[in-house]
Design an enzyme around this catalytic site. Structure first.
Site, PDB file in Angstrom:
ATOM      1  N   ASP A  75       0.824  -1.218   0.000  1.00 41.59           N
ATOM      2  CA  ASP A  75       0.000   0.000   0.000  1.00 41.59           C
ATOM      3  C   ASP A  75       0.854   1.262   0.000  1.00 41.59           C
ATOM      4  O   ASP A  75       0.451   2.288  -0.559  1.00 41.59           O
ATOM      5  CB  ASP A  75      -0.916   0.042   1.234  1.00 41.59           C
ATOM      6  CG  ASP A  75      -2.200  -0.732   0.986  1.00 41.59           C
ATOM      7  OD1 ASP A  75      -2.680  -0.740  -0.166  1.00 41.59           O
ATOM      8  OD2 ASP A  75      -2.707  -1.341   1.941  1.00 41.59           O
ATOM      9  N   CYS A 390      17.219  -6.964 -10.066  1.00 35.52           N
ATOM     10  CA  CYS A 390      17.832  -7.554  -8.877  1.00 35.52           C
ATOM     11  C   CYS A 390      18.265  -9.005  -9.132  1.00 35.52           C
ATOM     12  O   CYS A 390      19.263  -9.209  -9.788  1.00 35.52           O
ATOM     13  CB  CYS A 390      16.904  -7.417  -7.668  1.00 35.52           C
ATOM     14  SG  CYS A 390      17.851  -7.363  -6.124  1.00 35.52           S
ATOM     15  N   GLY A 392      17.103 -10.878 -11.217  1.00 38.38           N
ATOM     16  CA  GLY A 392      17.099 -10.955 -12.681  1.00 38.38           C
ATOM     17  C   GLY A 392      18.382 -10.412 -13.287  1.00 38.38           C
ATOM     18  O   GLY A 392      18.776 -10.798 -14.388  1.00 38.38           O
ATOM     19  N   HIS A 521      15.975  -1.633  -7.616  1.00 42.32           N
ATOM     20  CA  HIS A 521      14.565  -1.855  -7.948  1.00 42.32           C
ATOM     21  C   HIS A 521      13.948  -0.578  -8.514  1.00 42.32           C
ATOM     22  O   HIS A 521      13.302   0.169  -7.779  1.00 42.32           O
ATOM     23  CB  HIS A 521      13.792  -2.276  -6.693  1.00 42.32           C
ATOM     24  CG  HIS A 521      14.149  -3.642  -6.226  1.00 42.32           C
ATOM     25  ND1 HIS A 521      13.469  -4.758  -6.634  1.00 42.32           N
ATOM     26  CD2 HIS A 521      15.126  -4.064  -5.400  1.00 42.32           C
ATOM     27  CE1 HIS A 521      14.021  -5.819  -6.077  1.00 42.32           C
ATOM     28  NE2 HIS A 521      15.029  -5.429  -5.315  1.00 42.32           N
ATOM     29  N   GLU A 523      11.369  -0.202 -10.180  1.00 36.60           N
ATOM     30  CA  GLU A 523       9.893  -0.187 -10.098  1.00 36.60           C
ATOM     31  C   GLU A 523       9.403   0.585  -8.876  1.00 36.60           C
ATOM     32  O   GLU A 523       8.284   1.109  -8.870  1.00 36.60           O
ATOM     33  CB  GLU A 523       9.339  -1.619 -10.094  1.00 36.60           C
ATOM     34  CG  GLU A 523       9.548  -2.436  -8.820  1.00 36.60           C
ATOM     35  CD  GLU A 523      10.918  -3.131  -8.739  1.00 36.60           C
ATOM     36  OE1 GLU A 523      11.843  -2.738  -9.477  1.00 36.60           O
ATOM     37  OE2 GLU A 523      11.051  -4.053  -7.917  1.00 36.60           O
TER      38      GLU A 523
HETATM   39  N1  GLN Z   1      18.316 -12.923  -3.674  1.00 41.63           N
HETATM   40  C1  GLN Z   1      19.110 -11.880  -4.197  1.00 41.63           C
HETATM   41  C2  GLN Z   1      19.918 -11.155  -3.133  1.00 41.63           C
HETATM   42  O1  GLN Z   1      19.624 -11.227  -1.978  1.00 41.63           O
HETATM   43  C3  GLN Z   1      18.265 -10.907  -4.995  1.00 41.63           C
HETATM   44  C4  GLN Z   1      17.289 -10.150  -4.159  1.00 41.63           C
HETATM   45  C5  GLN Z   1      16.197  -9.510  -4.973  1.00 41.63           C
HETATM   46  O2  GLN Z   1      15.926  -9.881  -6.095  1.00 41.63           O
HETATM   47  N2  GLN Z   1      15.548  -8.539  -4.397  1.00 41.63           N
HETATM   48  O3  GLN Z   1      20.885 -10.500  -3.432  1.00 41.63           O
END
Ligand code: GLN
Length: 546
Positions: A75, A390, A392, A521, A523
């Site tokens: 939220d 991340c 990805g 991130h 997004e």
């Molecule tokens: N698991 C990975 C890390 O801890 C990526 C984390 C994620 O995608 N937010 O670095």
């Protein structure tokens, strides 16, 4: 204790959860903000987790990370997107946070030997936090959403705090109940009884709602509105019909049509001198409705299945981020959820040729990881635009190490601590946290500066050498492999200011139309009125491939 003249709008849920309290709160915030008021939105989560960081996204939805690094409820993402500004850590609280403070204070003898109880101590700590949020934001109106439903044990102390706030400042507090009017299939009639019962339950706390936002599949008729008004003791013009809408961004416009903004100001005795300026918002909403040109995006992830249902809540901000960039570019992103595990169970990755772009989002742990790697390899070899966020991004680099550098056994130490080639590895400070079992709030969290290299795709998108992005991860591209990866053609186009942490990896245009991964991130910072440049760049490449 309250700030003089400060106004509070408490948003409570009746009948059941999941009917859009968060969107209702965001929309009310927007209507007031667009009338020139400084607004802060507060989310109260009644669970005992101290923050949302330790919760499984399949159960609770996305973990939204604030600029400060606090891990919160999804939220908060809606709040930021509607208000188009960053919120602070004061704007979020859980029962766990509240109790933790009270208990720590008790241990420090700060209550001077008193007996510490839910009432008044926990209630007072809730009120203190509500005040702190308003003060930090220097706002005039606080919209405070209390999670859960009226009648829950878990949120009773928060409602109690709201009741006392109203007792002390009778002119300055409004209660809004977001309720639900079902239309049972066998009856075909919209029923008001559950809402009546919910209001009674709220009355038993000593609280009377001033407004009812009546969520339902279709519009509520006058007959039902009158019934609710009489039985719930709420003025009919303050009962707002809120039928299902195509897009959550319609909600503030619908509220405005029912005059909710002015009604709130009347109730709180605030001036209505400034009319709402909803022009930009309206233009955005209208644009999203005229988009015809589809761009097919396959999102390869793992947090979808709960029983027989497919949930995309875990990736909410990514979906929204694509929408905003779609509106900017005039294309309509069509998302298909692809379960990474399917590629491990024998589904051919060739089926990915159906998509104009492939996205691998954030993730933790082993599930589906080899499936994701296969999908990434397919996108790279078949020149399908790829966007890695991340995990990805980390997997994109591992795939490159395995299949281009030929480093068999390239992996992340998250999955294989003894990997022969630990391409992605844990940071030293993180090792300590893990050894001490300190999992909560210890990742690399929140906003960090990244330096972007000129002449790269990342720079082309950002148009700036220094950007700030929010993070949430424990593992990093292992600096020991950076040189080899670069020699093999991978470009690290953004790094931490000291150059140690790799923030963006990409392939040059000569090798691939768009293959880019970001450790952060993006997004979390994509907004309706300010789409994120990396999402836009990805979608543009995917549209060109459509
Ligand atoms: N698991 C990975 C890390 O801890 C990526 C984390 C994620 O995608 N937010 O670095």
């Amino acid at each position: 204790m309250a700030r003089p003249g400060h106004k509070y709008i408490f948003v409570l849920g009746g009948v059941m959860s999941g009917v859009g309290k968060g969107i209702a709160a965001s929309s009310m915030g927007l209507l007031l903000q667009q009338r020139g008021y400084r607004v802060n939105l507060v989310k109260v989560d009644p669970y005992l987790n101290v923050d949302a960081g330790t919760m499984n996204p399949t159960e609770h939805g996305e973990v939204f990370v604030l600029k400060s690094g606090l891990e919160t409820d999804q939220d908060m993402g809606n709040y930021e997107r509607f208000l188009n500004r960053d919120l602070g850590p004061e704007d979020y609280m859980t029962s766990g946070m509240v109790y933790k403070t009270v208990i720590e204070r008790e241990r420090a003898l700060e209550y001077g030997g008193a007996t510490i109880e839910a009432l008044p101590h926990v209630r007072d700590e809730i009120m203190r936090r509500i005040e702190a949020a308003a003060t930090t934001a220097d706002s005039q109106v606080s919209v405070i959403e209390i999670g859960g439903t009226v009648g829950d044990f878990q949120n009773a102390l928060f409602i109690e705090a709201a009741r006392v706030l109203k007792l002390v400042n009778p002119e300055d507090v409004a209660f809004v109940m977001v309720s639900y009017l079902p239309v049972p299939g066998t009856l075909g009639e919209m029923k008001t009884k559950p809402t009546q019962s919910a209001v009674r339950a709220l009355n038993s706390y000593g609280v009377q709602p001033d407004f009812i936002i009546a969520r339902s599949a279709g519009r509520m008729d006058d007959k039902r509105k009158e019934k609710l008004a009489v039985w719930c003791n709420v003025r009919p013009d303050r009962i707002i019909s809120a039928p299902d809408v195509e897009s959550i961004y319609d909600v503030p416009l619908n509220f405005e049509r029912d005059n909710l903004g002015d009604l709130l100001l009347d109730k709180l005795r605030l001036s209505k001198d400034q009319p709402a300026d909803m022009g930009e918002w309206k233009a955005f909403v209208e644009k999203t409705k005229t988009l015809r040109r589809p761009v097919k995006i396959g999102i390869v992830g793992k947090y979808f299945d709960t029983g027989d249902y497919v949930l995309s809540d875990a990736y909410l901000s990514i979906i929204e981020g694509l929408k905003f960039s779609g509106a900017e570019l005039g294309v309509k992103p069509e998302i298909t959820w692809l379960n990474a595990k399917d590629y491990e169970r024998g589904l051919s990755v060739d089926s990915l040729s159906d998509y104009d772009g492939i996205l691998v989002p954030c993730g933790f742990g082993e599930t589906g990881i080899e499936g994701k790697l296969k999908a990434i390899q397919y996108a790279r070899e078949n020149r399908i635009p790829y966007f890695g966020i991340c995990y990805g991004m980390q997997l994109m680099v591992i795939e490159y190490a395995r299949n281009v550098l030929g480093l068999e056994g390239a992996h992340t130490t998250e999955i294989n601590p003894d990997a022969t080639h630990p391409i992605v590895a844990i940071m030293d400070e993180q090792k300590k946290h893990m050894a001490e079992k300190k999992y909560g709030g210890t990742m690399r969290l929140g906003s960090y500066i990244e330096l972007v290299k000129r002449g790269t795709i990342a720079y082309e998108a950002y148009g700036e050498e220094s950007v700030e992005e929010r993070h949430r991860h424990r593992y990093e591209i292992n600096p020991a492999y950076v040189e080899r990866l670069e020699k093999a053609g991978l470009v690290f186009s953004a790094t931490s200011p000291d150059g140690v942490l790799m923030e963006v990896a990409e392939l040059p245009r000569s090798a691939h139309p768009f293959m880019l991964g970001t450790q952060a991130h993006p997004e979390l910072q994509a907004r309706p009125l300010a789409p994120h440049p990396l999402f836009t760049a990805f979608l543009k490449a995917a549209a060109a491939n459509a």
